[in-house]
Scaffold this active site. Sequence first.
Site, PDB file in Angstrom:
ATOM      1  N   HIS A   9       0.819  -1.206   0.000  1.00  0.00           N
ATOM      2  CA  HIS A   9       0.000   0.000   0.000  1.00  0.00           C
ATOM      3  C   HIS A   9       0.853   1.256   0.000  1.00  0.00           C
ATOM      4  O   HIS A   9       0.553   2.220  -0.688  1.00  0.00           O
ATOM      5  CB  HIS A   9      -0.992   0.043   1.165  1.00  0.00           C
ATOM      6  CG  HIS A   9      -2.026   1.091   0.933  1.00  0.00           C
ATOM      7  ND1 HIS A   9      -2.966   0.971  -0.056  1.00  0.00           N
ATOM      8  CD2 HIS A   9      -2.221   2.306   1.467  1.00  0.00           C
ATOM      9  CE1 HIS A   9      -3.708   2.056  -0.090  1.00  0.00           C
ATOM     10  NE2 HIS A   9      -3.285   2.881   0.819  1.00  0.00           N
TER      11      HIS A   9
ATOM     12  N   TYR B  55       1.474   5.247  -2.313  1.00  0.00           N
ATOM     13  CA  TYR B  55       1.656   6.635  -1.877  1.00  0.00           C
ATOM     14  C   TYR B  55       2.989   7.188  -2.323  1.00  0.00           C
ATOM     15  O   TYR B  55       3.133   8.392  -2.536  1.00  0.00           O
ATOM     16  CB  TYR B  55       1.427   6.745  -0.363  1.00  0.00           C
ATOM     17  CG  TYR B  55      -0.049   6.741  -0.110  1.00  0.00           C
ATOM     18  CD1 TYR B  55      -0.759   7.935  -0.108  1.00  0.00           C
ATOM     19  CD2 TYR B  55      -0.759   5.559   0.002  1.00  0.00           C
ATOM     20  CE1 TYR B  55      -2.123   7.941   0.025  1.00  0.00           C
ATOM     21  CE2 TYR B  55      -2.123   5.550   0.143  1.00  0.00           C
ATOM     22  CZ  TYR B  55      -2.802   6.745   0.155  1.00  0.00           C
ATOM     23  OH  TYR B  55      -4.156   6.751   0.265  1.00  0.00           O
TER      24      TYR B  55
ATOM     25  N   ARG C 127     -10.147 -10.515 -11.803  1.00  0.00           N
ATOM     26  CA  ARG C 127      -9.019  -9.856 -12.454  1.00  0.00           C
ATOM     27  C   ARG C 127      -7.955 -10.894 -12.768  1.00  0.00           C
ATOM     28  O   ARG C 127      -8.024 -12.033 -12.306  1.00  0.00           O
ATOM     29  CB  ARG C 127      -8.448  -8.764 -11.545  1.00  0.00           C
ATOM     30  CG  ARG C 127      -7.837  -9.312 -10.278  1.00  0.00           C
ATOM     31  CD  ARG C 127      -7.430  -8.234  -9.318  1.00  0.00           C
ATOM     32  NE  ARG C 127      -6.154  -7.645  -9.671  1.00  0.00           N
ATOM     33  CZ  ARG C 127      -5.243  -7.207  -8.770  1.00  0.00           C
ATOM     34  NH1 ARG C 127      -5.497  -7.286  -7.491  1.00  0.00           N
ATOM     35  NH2 ARG C 127      -4.107  -6.685  -9.129  1.00  0.00           N
ATOM     36  N   ARG C 128      -6.971 -10.508 -13.558  1.00  0.00           N
ATOM     37  CA  ARG C 128      -5.816 -11.361 -13.858  1.00  0.00           C
ATOM     38  C   ARG C 128      -6.222 -12.694 -14.474  1.00  0.00           C
ATOM     39  O   ARG C 128      -5.669 -13.739 -14.135  1.00  0.00           O
ATOM     40  CB  ARG C 128      -5.002 -11.621 -12.601  1.00  0.00           C
ATOM     41  CG  ARG C 128      -4.336 -10.379 -12.085  1.00  0.00           C
ATOM     42  CD  ARG C 128      -3.536 -10.661 -10.855  1.00  0.00           C
ATOM     43  NE  ARG C 128      -2.524  -9.628 -10.671  1.00  0.00           N
ATOM     44  CZ  ARG C 128      -1.736  -9.561  -9.620  1.00  0.00           C
ATOM     45  NH1 ARG C 128      -1.811 -10.444  -8.689  1.00  0.00           N
ATOM     46  NH2 ARG C 128      -0.846  -8.604  -9.526  1.00  0.00           N
TER      47      ARG C 128
ATOM     48  N   HIS D 101      -9.990   0.480  -9.740  1.00  0.00           N
ATOM     49  CA  HIS D 101      -9.636   1.423  -8.673  1.00  0.00           C
ATOM     50  C   HIS D 101      -8.214   1.936  -8.839  1.00  0.00           C
ATOM     51  O   HIS D 101      -7.964   3.128  -8.861  1.00  0.00           O
ATOM     52  CB  HIS D 101      -9.806   0.757  -7.306  1.00  0.00           C
ATOM     53  CG  HIS D 101      -9.109   1.484  -6.198  1.00  0.00           C
ATOM     54  ND1 HIS D 101      -9.595   2.658  -5.682  1.00  0.00           N
ATOM     55  CD2 HIS D 101      -7.947   1.230  -5.539  1.00  0.00           C
ATOM     56  CE1 HIS D 101      -8.768   3.090  -4.750  1.00  0.00           C
ATOM     57  NE2 HIS D 101      -7.756   2.245  -4.643  1.00  0.00           N
ATOM     58  N   PHE D 102      -7.250   0.998  -8.983  1.00  0.00           N
ATOM     59  CA  PHE D 102      -5.873   1.516  -8.987  1.00  0.00           C
ATOM     60  C   PHE D 102      -5.492   2.114 -10.333  1.00  0.00           C
ATOM     61  O   PHE D 102      -4.563   2.914 -10.395  1.00  0.00           O
ATOM     62  CB  PHE D 102      -4.856   0.493  -8.447  1.00  0.00           C
ATOM     63  CG  PHE D 102      -4.600  -0.728  -9.285  1.00  0.00           C
ATOM     64  CD1 PHE D 102      -3.873  -0.660 -10.452  1.00  0.00           C
ATOM     65  CD2 PHE D 102      -5.058  -1.963  -8.859  1.00  0.00           C
ATOM     66  CE1 PHE D 102      -3.612  -1.790 -11.196  1.00  0.00           C
ATOM     67  CE2 PHE D 102      -4.799  -3.114  -9.593  1.00  0.00           C
ATOM     68  CZ  PHE D 102      -4.081  -3.015 -10.775  1.00  0.00           C
ATOM     69  N   HIS D 103      -6.236   1.775 -11.393  1.00  0.00           N
ATOM     70  CA  HIS D 103      -5.967   2.493 -12.647  1.00  0.00           C
ATOM     71  C   HIS D 103      -6.481   3.924 -12.559  1.00  0.00           C
ATOM     72  O   HIS D 103      -5.872   4.832 -13.124  1.00  0.00           O
ATOM     73  CB  HIS D 103      -6.569   1.752 -13.838  1.00  0.00           C
ATOM     74  CG  HIS D 103      -5.666   0.670 -14.368  1.00  0.00           C
ATOM     75  ND1 HIS D 103      -5.579  -0.564 -13.800  1.00  0.00           N
ATOM     76  CD2 HIS D 103      -4.788   0.654 -15.407  1.00  0.00           C
ATOM     77  CE1 HIS D 103      -4.690  -1.305 -14.461  1.00  0.00           C
ATOM     78  NE2 HIS D 103      -4.186  -0.586 -15.434  1.00  0.00           N
TER      79      HIS D 103
END
Lengths: 551, 289
Positions: free
Chosen positions: A220, A224, A434-435, A371-373
């Site tokens: 995580h 950041y 996913r994946r 989300h992370f894209h």
Amino acid sequence: MKERAVQNSSRLALYHLWIAFGVFLPAVALGAWQMLMRSPLPAPLDDTNAYYTSVTLHGTAMAYAVTTFFAMGFGYAVTATSLGRPVRGIIAAWIGFVICLIGTVMAVVIVLIGRATVLYTFYPPLLASPWYYFGALLLIGGSMIWVVLMIYNMLIWKRDNPGQPVPLAMFAITATAILWAWAASGVIIELLFVLIPQALGITTRIDVGLGRTLFTVTLHAIVYFWLMPAYIAYYTLAPEAAGGRLYSDTAGRLTFIMLLVFSVPVGLHHVFQDPDIGAGFKFLQSFLTFFVALPTLLTVFSICASLEIAGRARGGRGLLGWLWALPWQEPMVLAVALSLVMLGLGGFGGFINMSYAMNQMVHNTTWVTAHFHLIWGGAVVTMYFAIAYEIWPRITGRPLRSKELARWQLWLWFAGMLIVTIPWHITGLMGMPRRVAAFDYGDPFVAPMGPLVIISAIGGLILLVSAILLIAILVRSHFGEGQLQAPLRYAIAVNPPKAIPASLNGFALWNAILLVLMVFAYGYPIGQFLFLKSSVPAYEVTHTATSGAGP
Amino acid sequence: MMAREQDISETYNPWPKIGWATTAGIVVVSAVLGFGLLDRYQQAGPTLSVWSAICRGLGISSDTESTAEPQPTLRTPTRIAWTNATLDQIKAGDAKHGAFVTLVCTACHGEHGISQSALYPTLAGMDAATVYKQLDDFRSGKRSWGAMNAIAQALSLHDSADAAVYFAAQPDGLPALTGDRAPESGRSLRQSDPAKRLIFAGAPERGIPPCSACHGPGGYKLGAPALQGQQANYIEEQLLAFAQGMRQNDVFEQMRIIARQLTSDEMHAVAAFYAAPVGAPRVVGIPSR
């Protein structure tokens, strides 16, 4: 003499940034192909093995290479410009650059020859060739030289300027470096003590739980680490580009301090479904994760306030009239707006992911990918583009050829990313994992997802066009004409700091607090694998490299 | 200089107090909620005692006592576990002695392990770990086939390792599995040839993984034999044996689960695909009835 040292600092930054964007373009192309491959549309090379190799390359390039090189290059540029003097320890910096480059090439080559299709998270018991792990170790280890240099440059500046507040940009990039050191500790320990011994065949058993838990320390916080250059641009470059002032210097410092303290002891929210971590610690880290929202909300408030100051200074009136008065032709201002929209959308999705109970609905579905894209591929990368558009002309002395083209590139990226991620969110809620390389769209459960996947694949192609445009713009301004003498300037706060408390001018207190939180949040979850070994399943791993039995 | 350093330390600094107090508050609240309160209450079950709740929070489960329910008799599919000791034993095999041990094998498995008969598998080039495991399974009766059980019982563990290493080193048989290959189009669910689709993409709706993930080309799993160049009839027969439960020495039952779901036409087509000589164009399809 000083002139040459400054040039050397600029060249150092530029080399890092070129590597970052040089890796970025092929990685986007891979992403676009992957989206075609998993859609019902025909793909140029439909081979399921190639898909996983491509996912590994795309993830390794984007998550480790692009971000690390960008952060390092940006860090050197910030050090030289915000402190107004060349980077100290320039030789060490070049050595770090070469080490990181060798590591990247090693990892990429090993993945390309099919020896490391382990995805960028390389979770055991998947096992790659040891050379892949060595490559990753060199890249991450090499960047530790940068970490030390950032801290060193800040400390000697403080020694030379006693009583003076460290410029916000320098304070923030040092926070980024310290955060990266904390974050990387997890994956470095995992590589050295779990994965590499196994890959070299020293052990035949692998402690999957320990490996995964150590990786969450990185998992995580690394996000950041990617995000903080974007935040630095929000605070120090955007208000300047908009022609205004930063609303609050203290808010900036508190933001970076909170990002440092709250983004590391929270990684277990990525493994809520893992059986070997107790429910108490999962809740605890879920609880801690909610505090990460504080610095983000503080940032959104401060940046909107700063832009309002700029808009009103430019003659904007009324409740929202200042919005129209902003210089939207500036790529940096446009980028901040687009980036904040994506950060908002992605952030609210993040609340679902980090909630211990709600996470079950979306765990390991395309929702997470979406989300992370949105956060990294959208909010963060958009700011990387804007930073590049600010920094390139300053380093090369050649102005951006066309700001209009830059705005097109930003809008295309924004549109493409939304077209990619909105359908992914929906298919994720429908239960699409996913994946996974190939779906049988004839299956009645999967069939309704087909049209959504096609839409997102079109978004992927738009992103590819935007990425090509980015490189074209940077190359054009690199080889363009004209001389520009405008140093990179940082926004001045409404109330510039004169004397600030020692705790907001350094990191000793915050490192101590983070250490306590890490022991509290991770001491037992990691320690249990050393003392309660019998309770943890140790999976056997099979791989050519370890069988040793073949001819 | 000292005086100016004094300046900054004299600037009112409330942050240590704020920082430590907030940290302490977060630690106490999250610990009480996570270990003492929230995990006590169960949707279906009695409220836990505080002690049980703390244990549960730590991940120490209390519901592991054995139940009174009757347990099925334990039947292990093999005696082999891929531990360091096993792998070291195989690695220590002596190919020269293996050549002597395997003289008896040539009658069925052919010269140097290259079978000329559809009934018997080619052993040349087969991964040593695979040969070693099958010999042990025959020895222990985990796998049964005619003369093989008696032959394997006559071999010591050392002899098995020697034979395994010998066969692995023989050329012109099965290709060595290296786990890598060049990507090629037509290896996904879009492939129209059902055999190729099964081999390279599997059948997700039936939970069947691609054969090639373990048996190659392009995939490798310790203990799984390479199939390219193997006798077609032999492959087909083994699939049938797995499907009918006649052969039960697959460690996690994966081959029995997969084979049960294949039609006999699919078994035939997959076997024919693998049997075609390596490198030769393979034109096989499932024959229409």
